[in-house]
Design a protein around this motif. Structure first.
Motif, PDB file in Angstrom:
ATOM      1  N   ILE A   4       0.857  -1.182   0.000  1.00 43.02           N
ATOM      2  CA  ILE A   4       0.000   0.000   0.000  1.00 43.02           C
ATOM      3  C   ILE A   4       0.892   1.231   0.000  1.00 43.02           C
ATOM      4  N   VAL A   5       0.576   2.182  -0.867  1.00 46.71           N
ATOM      5  CA  VAL A   5       1.332   3.425  -0.974  1.00 46.71           C
ATOM      6  C   VAL A   5       0.549   4.521  -0.265  1.00 46.71           C
ATOM      7  N   ASN A   6       1.155   5.088   0.763  1.00 48.62           N
ATOM      8  CA  ASN A   6       0.491   6.095   1.596  1.00 48.62           C
ATOM      9  C   ASN A   6       1.003   7.507   1.335  1.00 48.62           C
ATOM     10  N   ILE A   7       1.185   7.854   0.075  1.00 44.26           N
ATOM     11  CA  ILE A   7       1.660   9.203  -0.244  1.00 44.26           C
ATOM     12  C   ILE A   7       0.634  10.240   0.195  1.00 44.26           C
ATOM     13  N   ASP A   8      -0.655   9.951   0.036  1.00 40.83           N
ATOM     14  CA  ASP A   8      -1.702  10.891   0.434  1.00 40.83           C
ATOM     15  C   ASP A   8      -1.592  11.268   1.911  1.00 40.83           C
ATOM     16  N   VAL A   9      -1.302  10.273   2.736  1.00 43.37           N
ATOM     17  CA  VAL A   9      -1.184  10.515   4.178  1.00 43.37           C
ATOM     18  C   VAL A   9      -0.041  11.479   4.460  1.00 43.37           C
ATOM     19  N   MET A  10       1.105  11.234   3.832  1.00 42.56           N
ATOM     20  CA  MET A  10       2.265  12.095   4.060  1.00 42.56           C
ATOM     21  C   MET A  10       2.053  13.486   3.467  1.00 42.56           C
ATOM     22  N   LEU A  11       1.380  13.563   2.329  1.00 44.27           N
ATOM     23  CA  LEU A  11       1.072  14.870   1.746  1.00 44.27           C
ATOM     24  C   LEU A  11       0.202  15.684   2.707  1.00 44.27           C
ATOM     25  N   ALA A  12      -0.781  15.047   3.301  1.00 44.75           N
ATOM     26  CA  ALA A  12      -1.660  15.729   4.252  1.00 44.75           C
ATOM     27  C   ALA A  12      -0.878  16.180   5.489  1.00 44.75           C
ATOM     28  N   LYS A  13      -0.009  15.297   6.001  1.00 47.07           N
ATOM     29  CA  LYS A  13       0.783  15.638   7.182  1.00 47.07           C
ATOM     30  C   LYS A  13       1.714  16.813   6.911  1.00 47.07           C
ATOM     31  N   ARG A  14       2.240  16.883   5.694  1.00 45.46           N
ATOM     32  CA  ARG A  14       3.188  17.945   5.326  1.00 45.46           C
ATOM     33  C   ARG A  14       2.485  19.169   4.719  1.00 45.46           C
ATOM     34  N   LYS A  15       1.155  19.070   4.593  1.00 43.42           N
ATOM     35  CA  LYS A  15       0.351  20.143   3.991  1.00 43.42           C
ATOM     36  C   LYS A  15       0.927  20.549   2.629  1.00 43.42           C
ATOM     37  N   MET A  16       1.163  19.534   1.804  1.00 46.34           N
ATOM     38  CA  MET A  16       1.750  19.724   0.481  1.00 46.34           C
ATOM     39  C   MET A  16       0.784  19.188  -0.566  1.00 46.34           C
ATOM     40  N   SER A  17       0.707  19.858  -1.688  1.00 47.19           N
ATOM     41  CA  SER A  17      -0.162  19.406  -2.775  1.00 47.19           C
ATOM     42  C   SER A  17       0.568  18.383  -3.640  1.00 47.19           C
ATOM     43  N   ALA A  30       0.921  12.449 -13.901  1.00 44.84           N
ATOM     44  CA  ALA A  30       0.332  11.164 -14.284  1.00 44.84           C
ATOM     45  C   ALA A  30       1.042  10.008 -13.566  1.00 44.84           C
ATOM     46  N   ASN A  31       2.366  10.022 -13.562  1.00 51.15           N
ATOM     47  CA  ASN A  31       3.109   8.943 -12.903  1.00 51.15           C
ATOM     48  C   ASN A  31       2.935   8.991 -11.389  1.00 51.15           C
ATOM     49  N   LEU A  32       2.874  10.175 -10.824  1.00 51.00           N
ATOM     50  CA  LEU A  32       2.644  10.295  -9.390  1.00 51.00           C
ATOM     51  C   LEU A  32       1.251   9.785  -9.029  1.00 51.00           C
ATOM     52  N   SER A  33       0.277  10.056  -9.883  1.00 45.07           N
ATOM     53  CA  SER A  33      -1.085   9.572  -9.665  1.00 45.07           C
ATOM     54  C   SER A  33      -1.141   8.051  -9.715  1.00 45.07           C
ATOM     55  N   ILE A  34      -0.448   7.454 -10.665  1.00 46.10           N
ATOM     56  CA  ILE A  34      -0.387   5.988 -10.777  1.00 46.10           C
ATOM     57  C   ILE A  34       0.212   5.392  -9.505  1.00 46.10           C
ATOM     58  N   LEU A  35       1.266   5.994  -9.025  1.00 46.52           N
ATOM     59  CA  LEU A  35       1.920   5.525  -7.804  1.00 46.52           C
ATOM     60  C   LEU A  35       0.999   5.719  -6.604  1.00 46.52           C
ATOM     61  N   LYS A  36       0.409   6.889  -6.507  1.00 45.40           N
ATOM     62  CA  LYS A  36      -0.456   7.248  -5.376  1.00 45.40           C
ATOM     63  C   LYS A  36      -1.686   6.351  -5.281  1.00 45.40           C
ATOM     64  N   ASN A  37      -2.209   5.947  -6.429  1.00 47.15           N
ATOM     65  CA  ASN A  37      -3.426   5.136  -6.456  1.00 47.15           C
ATOM     66  C   ASN A  37      -3.159   3.634  -6.411  1.00 47.15           C
ATOM     67  N   GLY A  38      -1.906   3.248  -6.206  1.00 50.66           N
ATOM     68  CA  GLY A  38      -1.573   1.836  -6.069  1.00 50.66           C
ATOM     69  C   GLY A  38      -1.598   1.053  -7.372  1.00 50.66           C
ATOM     70  N   LYS A  39      -1.509   1.733  -8.503  1.00 49.14           N
ATOM     71  CA  LYS A  39      -1.550   1.064  -9.800  1.00 49.14           C
ATOM     72  C   LYS A  39      -0.145   0.761 -10.337  1.00 49.14           C
ATOM     73  N   ALA A  40       0.882   1.291  -9.686  1.00 43.87           N
ATOM     74  CA  ALA A  40       2.255   1.105 -10.151  1.00 43.87           C
ATOM     75  C   ALA A  40       2.720  -0.326  -9.895  1.00 43.87           C
ATOM     76  N   LYS A  41       3.478  -0.859 -10.824  1.00 39.61           N
ATOM     77  CA  LYS A  41       4.057  -2.202 -10.671  1.00 39.61           C
ATOM     78  C   LYS A  41       5.432  -2.134 -10.021  1.00 39.61           C
ATOM     79  N   ALA A  42       6.086  -0.958 -10.101  1.00 42.40           N
ATOM     80  CA  ALA A  42       7.432  -0.807  -9.563  1.00 42.40           C
ATOM     81  C   ALA A  42       7.698   0.666  -9.282  1.00 42.40           C
TER      82      ALA A  42
END
Length: 74
Positions: A4-17, A30-42
Protein backbone atom coordinates in the motif's frame (compact mmCIF):
# COMPACT_ATOMS: atom_id res chain seq x y z
CA UNK A 1 -2.46 -5.53 -3.68
CA UNK A 2 -0.19 -6.37 -0.77
CA UNK A 3 1.88 -3.17 -0.91
CA UNK A 4 0.00 0.00 0.00
CA UNK A 5 1.33 3.43 -0.97
CA UNK A 6 0.49 6.09 1.60
CA UNK A 7 1.66 9.20 -0.24
CA UNK A 8 -1.70 10.89 0.43
CA UNK A 9 -1.18 10.51 4.18
CA UNK A 10 2.27 12.09 4.06
CA UNK A 11 1.07 14.87 1.75
CA UNK A 12 -1.66 15.73 4.25
CA UNK A 13 0.78 15.64 7.18
CA UNK A 14 3.19 17.95 5.33
CA UNK A 15 0.35 20.14 3.99
CA UNK A 16 1.75 19.72 0.48
CA UNK A 17 -0.16 19.41 -2.78
CA UNK A 18 0.37 16.66 -5.33
CA UNK A 19 1.43 19.37 -7.79
CA UNK A 20 4.11 20.65 -5.42
CA UNK A 21 5.42 17.13 -4.78
CA UNK A 22 5.47 16.48 -8.52
CA UNK A 23 7.57 19.59 -9.10
CA UNK A 24 9.97 18.88 -6.23
CA UNK A 25 10.54 15.25 -7.23
CA UNK A 26 10.62 15.78 -10.99
CA UNK A 27 7.94 13.18 -11.71
CA UNK A 28 4.93 13.79 -13.92
CA UNK A 29 1.51 14.23 -12.35
CA UNK A 30 0.33 11.16 -14.28
CA UNK A 31 3.11 8.94 -12.90
CA UNK A 32 2.64 10.30 -9.39
CA UNK A 33 -1.09 9.57 -9.66
CA UNK A 34 -0.39 5.99 -10.78
CA UNK A 35 1.92 5.52 -7.80
CA UNK A 36 -0.46 7.25 -5.38
CA UNK A 37 -3.43 5.14 -6.46
CA UNK A 38 -1.57 1.84 -6.07
CA UNK A 39 -1.55 1.06 -9.80
CA UNK A 40 2.25 1.11 -10.15
CA UNK A 41 4.06 -2.20 -10.67
CA UNK A 42 7.43 -0.81 -9.56
CA UNK A 43 9.18 2.27 -8.23
CA UNK A 44 12.77 3.27 -8.78
CA UNK A 45 14.80 3.68 -5.62
CA UNK A 46 15.93 7.09 -6.87
CA UNK A 47 12.26 8.16 -7.16
CA UNK A 48 11.51 6.80 -3.68
CA UNK A 49 14.54 8.66 -2.35
CA UNK A 50 13.39 11.91 -3.97
CA UNK A 51 9.87 11.51 -2.57
CA UNK A 52 11.24 10.83 0.92
CA UNK A 53 13.53 13.86 0.66
CA UNK A 54 10.68 16.13 -0.47
CA UNK A 55 8.31 14.85 2.23
CA UNK A 56 11.04 14.57 4.90
CA UNK A 57 10.08 11.02 5.75
CA UNK A 58 11.30 7.43 5.66
CA UNK A 59 10.33 4.84 3.00
CA UNK A 60 8.31 3.01 5.67
CA UNK A 61 6.16 6.12 6.10
CA UNK A 62 5.09 5.79 2.46
CA UNK A 63 5.10 2.04 1.82
CA UNK A 64 3.11 -0.47 3.86
CA UNK A 65 2.74 -4.24 3.50
CA UNK A 66 -0.55 -5.99 4.17
CA UNK A 67 -1.05 -9.65 3.46
CA UNK A 68 -3.97 -10.52 1.20
CA UNK A 69 -5.51 -12.56 4.02
CA UNK A 70 -5.79 -9.63 6.48
CA UNK A 71 -9.05 -8.38 5.00
CA UNK A 72 -10.69 -11.82 4.81
CA UNK A 73 -12.77 -13.43 7.57
CA UNK A 74 -11.69 -17.00 8.30
Amino acid sequence: MAIIVNIDVMLAKRKMSVTELSERVGITMANLSILKNGKAKAIRLSTLEAICKALQCQPGDILEYKSDEEGQIQ
